[in-house]
Design a protein around this motif. Sequence first.
Motif, PDB file in Angstrom:
ATOM      1  N   VAL A  10      36.605   3.933   5.716  1.00 22.49           N
ATOM      2  CA  VAL A  10      36.557   4.149   4.254  1.00 22.49           C
ATOM      3  C   VAL A  10      37.092   3.010   3.582  1.00 22.49           C
ATOM      4  N   ASN A  42      25.888  -0.875   0.671  1.00 23.44           N
ATOM      5  CA  ASN A  42      26.444   0.394   1.089  1.00 23.44           C
ATOM      6  C   ASN A  42      25.513   1.076   2.304  1.00 23.44           C
ATOM      7  N   THR A  46      27.137   1.064   6.053  1.00 22.30           N
ATOM      8  CA  THR A  46      27.018   2.514   6.748  1.00 22.30           C
ATOM      9  C   THR A  46      26.550   2.466   7.881  1.00 22.30           C
TER      10      THR A  46
END
Length: 59
Positions: A10, A42, A46
């Motif tokens: 995170v 992103n 990820t």
Amino acid sequence: MGTIFIVFAVIILFYINALTNSLCIQKEIPAERQPKVFRFINVMITILLVSSYVELLYT
């Protein structure tokens, strides 16, 4: 170990988003293209984080 990795992931995502925002400002990317840039980066980060987690699980 999983909890530590999730917290770390995170933090990395927030930091990468801050860097992406700086990139968009520096390169003067139009506002209508910025969501695509953020989404692409992103998704790639990820995927990298998930693959790192899976590698840690099976080593």
